[in-house]
Each structure stands twice: as C-alpha cells, then as structure tokens.
Design a protein around this motif. Structure first.
Motif, short mmCIF file in Angstrom:
data_model
loop_
_atom_site.label_atom_id
_atom_site.label_comp_id
_atom_site.label_asym_id
_atom_site.label_seq_id
_atom_site.Cartn_x
_atom_site.Cartn_y
_atom_site.Cartn_z
N LEU A 1 0.83 -1.21 0.00
CA LEU A 1 0.00 0.00 0.00
C LEU A 1 0.87 1.26 0.00
N GLN A 2 1.93 1.26 0.78
CA GLN A 2 2.80 2.43 0.84
C GLN A 2 3.48 2.69 -0.51
N GLU A 3 3.92 1.63 -1.15
CA GLU A 3 4.62 1.79 -2.43
C GLU A 3 3.70 2.20 -3.57
N ASN A 4 2.41 1.83 -3.46
CA ASN A 4 1.48 2.07 -4.58
C ASN A 4 0.30 2.98 -4.19
N GLU A 5 0.44 3.69 -3.10
CA GLU A 5 -0.68 4.50 -2.61
C GLU A 5 -1.18 5.50 -3.65
N ALA B 1 -0.84 5.50 -6.97
CA ALA B 1 -1.44 4.86 -8.13
C ALA B 1 -2.80 4.26 -7.80
N ILE B 2 -2.89 3.61 -6.63
CA ILE B 2 -4.17 3.03 -6.21
C ILE B 2 -5.20 4.13 -6.04
N GLY B 3 -4.77 5.24 -5.41
CA GLY B 3 -5.70 6.35 -5.19
C GLY B 3 -6.21 6.94 -6.49
N ALA B 4 -5.34 7.09 -7.46
CA ALA B 4 -5.74 7.67 -8.75
C ALA B 4 -6.76 6.78 -9.46
N GLU B 5 -6.51 5.48 -9.48
CA GLU B 5 -7.43 4.56 -10.16
C GLU B 5 -8.77 4.46 -9.40
N TRP B 6 -8.68 4.47 -8.09
CA TRP B 6 -9.90 4.41 -7.27
C TRP B 6 -10.77 5.65 -7.51
N LEU B 7 -10.15 6.82 -7.51
CA LEU B 7 -10.87 8.07 -7.73
C LEU B 7 -11.51 8.09 -9.11
N GLN C 1 -8.36 10.59 -0.79
CA GLN C 1 -6.98 10.78 -0.36
C GLN C 1 -6.84 10.55 1.14
N GLN C 2 -7.75 11.13 1.91
CA GLN C 2 -7.69 11.01 3.36
C GLN C 2 -7.90 9.56 3.81
N PHE C 3 -8.88 8.89 3.20
CA PHE C 3 -9.21 7.53 3.61
C PHE C 3 -8.07 6.57 3.27
N LEU C 4 -7.57 6.64 2.05
CA LEU C 4 -6.51 5.73 1.65
C LEU C 4 -5.25 5.96 2.49
N ALA C 5 -4.93 7.21 2.78
CA ALA C 5 -3.76 7.52 3.61
C ALA C 5 -3.95 6.97 5.02
N ALA C 6 -5.17 7.10 5.55
CA ALA C 6 -5.45 6.60 6.89
C ALA C 6 -5.37 5.08 6.95
N VAL C 7 -5.89 4.42 5.91
CA VAL C 7 -5.83 2.95 5.85
C VAL C 7 -4.38 2.48 5.75
N THR C 8 -3.61 3.13 4.90
CA THR C 8 -2.21 2.76 4.74
C THR C 8 -1.46 2.88 6.06
N THR C 9 -1.73 3.96 6.79
CA THR C 9 -1.08 4.16 8.09
C THR C 9 -1.53 3.10 9.10
N PHE D 1 -6.60 -4.92 -5.42
CA PHE D 1 -6.33 -6.27 -5.90
C PHE D 1 -5.37 -6.26 -7.09
N LYS D 2 -5.49 -5.25 -7.93
CA LYS D 2 -4.60 -5.15 -9.10
C LYS D 2 -3.14 -5.08 -8.67
N TYR D 3 -2.88 -4.23 -7.67
CA TYR D 3 -1.49 -4.06 -7.24
C TYR D 3 -1.05 -5.18 -6.30
N LEU D 4 -2.00 -5.84 -5.67
CA LEU D 4 -1.65 -7.04 -4.90
C LEU D 4 -1.13 -8.12 -5.83
N ARG D 5 -1.79 -8.30 -6.97
CA ARG D 5 -1.36 -9.33 -7.93
C ARG D 5 0.04 -9.04 -8.46
N GLN D 6 0.32 -7.76 -8.66
CA GLN D 6 1.66 -7.39 -9.13
C GLN D 6 2.70 -7.60 -8.03
N PHE D 7 2.36 -7.25 -6.81
CA PHE D 7 3.30 -7.32 -5.69
C PHE D 7 3.62 -8.77 -5.32
N PHE D 8 2.56 -9.65 -5.39
CA PHE D 8 2.74 -11.05 -5.02
C PHE D 8 2.75 -11.95 -6.28
N ALA D 9 3.26 -11.44 -7.36
CA ALA D 9 3.20 -12.17 -8.64
C ALA D 9 3.89 -13.53 -8.57
#
Length: 288
Positions: free
Chosen positions: A14-18, A20-26, A49-57, A108-116
C-alpha cells in the motif's frame, strides 16, 4: 488469521502504490458519479486521499483483522464523518458503502503485481484485504443508518411542534387548534407549548379546539384533561371547542367527566365566551 508478516507485506504494498491506487480508485468513483458538481468531485477527491492515507497508516500496526483496534481510530472517525455527511445530503446506504467496496479493484490489481511470484501469499493477502474492506464498508452502513435514525427522530419532533401551534387571539386569550391523533408524545408537546405561551403572554384563557381531531377515546380525553389541569395550575382557564355531535355522544358513552370544563361547538363560540370572561365587548357596526 492475519500474521504479522502478511500484514507487513500488505502495508508495504500500500505504501509503495498508494498514489497509483488512489488515482485509479478516484477515477472509478468519478465514473460512477458523472453527474456530480465540481464541489462534490473535489470533496470526493479529498475523501479518497484522506481515507486511503489513513488505511495505509493503520495497516502498519498489523491489526488487519480487528478494525476496533486503536490503530483504526482515525479510519473509523473519517468513515463516520463521511457516512454522516452522505446521510444528511440524501445519499443511499448502498452509495455510501460503495465508496469503500470500490477500493477493492485497484488494491487487488497491485496485490497481484506485488505477489506475482507467490500465489499462496497472494491468496492470503487478497482474503485479508477483502475481509478488511467488507468490515469497513459495513461500518459505514451502520453509521449511515444511525444518522438517518437521528434525522428521522428530529424531524418527527419538529413536526410535532409545528402541528401544535399556540395562537394569541386577543389580549389574554390563546387558541390551540389540534389536528390529527392526540397521543402521549404529542400531548406532552401540546402541554409544553401551551404552558410556555401562558407564561410568555400572561394569558388567562386558553381555547383548545379539537375540530380537527378525528376521534376522541378515553386516552384522548385523559390527555385533554391533563393539559387543562396543567394550564389551570399556571393560572389560565381552558375552553374546549369543536365538540361535534359524534364526539359529544362518544364522550357521554365513555363516561368522561367534563362538567367543570366549558365546552363549545365552534371556535367562534368559544372565542365569544373568552371575550366576555376577559371583560371585552365587541361592537358591531352596520353600514348605512
């Protein structure tokens, strides 16, 4: 069950892709809310932005299976604020929950890439994230419903107050026209309104008009008598008007004792009696 290692890797992803994830989610949410105003879109962007940052933290603490943990306090507070504002603005519970559930797809998209290269870890992480977002989504629905319930209760109270207006007809004379069913809750509002008006105006007579009350049963009669007794304690006498033939028969049949209460068929008749009791005379002028 979540392990510290699994949670740590999810937090790292989440920290590494925050961004990109936020942009696609928005973009996904904006596509759903195509009719939103510019102000609404800006608010949505801030919330994302606030929610994703809070979840990541929050994920750094490793408590992905317990959103009641103190590490999720900021996330819950933020979701409570978002849910309440949406409930007040007329959104639906489904729309509010979708705000959270729609985050799954980009995550899930970035999870698949991270745990490929680690299928078991991908399956475990996907399940953890899915369960986490489900819990957060359900939390938004709970807060949304509580806010709606509070709004309904407040509106009911406001309607009660609006439906029991106390009108000053003359110096020392008040009128309280009642329309609809008179139950315990409404009687309390009626009593409070009329007593407060007696204090404010110093009125000596209050006319309670029941023309708009469809039926009078024993309970309604008891409510009326309580209101009259309370007004008398404040130094004001009461007159009941709007006694229709059917209501008169019902009162007699029920054996309700109104002997010490002045009753009149119409509000006009009651007003004339009130004027006489206050020593006010009306003089009729006829044209030539």
């Amino acid at each position: 069950m979540t392990t510290k290692d699994d949670a740590g890797r999810i937090s790292q992803m989440l920290q590494e892709n925050e961004a990109a994830i936020g942009a696609e989610w928005l973009a996904q949410l904006e596509a759903i809310s195509v009719r939103g105003t510019s102000a609404a879109r800006e608010q949505l962007r801030n919330h994302c932005q606030q929610f994703l940052a809070a979840v990541t933290t929050a994920t750094r603490a490793g408590e992905l299976d317990n959103i009641e943990h103190r590490s999720w306090d900021e996330v819950r507070d933020l979701l409570a604020e978002i849910s309440s504002s949406r409930a007040k603005s007329g959104s639906t519970p489904s729309d509010t929950a979708t705000f959270v559930f729609s985050l799954k797809q980009p995550v899930f998209k970035y999870l698949r890439q991270f745990f490929a290269d680690d299928a078991p870890a991908l399956a475990s992480a996907s399940w953890m994230i899915s369960t986490l977002l489900d819990k957060l989504g359900l939390y938004t629905i709970e807060v949304f419903q509580k806010t709606k319930d509070m709004i309904i209760v407040r509106q009911q109270q406001e309607l009660l107050e609006l439906s029991t207006p106390v009108v000053k007809l003359w110096n020392g004379i008040l009128a309280l026209p009642l329309i609809g069913t008179l139950d315990s809750a409404r009687t309390q509002v009626v009593m409070e309104n009329i007593l407060q008006k007696i204090v404010d105006t110093g009125a000596s007579i209050a006319i309670i008009d029941i023309t708009g009350v469809p039926t009078v049963d024993t309970l309604v009669a008891q409510h009326l008598m309580k209101t009259i007794a309370a007004a008398r304690l404040m130094g004001a006498d009461c007159i009941i008007s709007g006694i229709r033939p059917q209501i008169a028969q019902t009162i007699v049949h029920l054996g309700v004792n109104l002997e010490d209460v002045m009753t009149k068929a119409t509000l006009a008749d009651a007003f004339l009696v009130a004027l006489e009791r206050t020593g006010t005379a009306l003089v009729s002028k006829h044209g030539a």
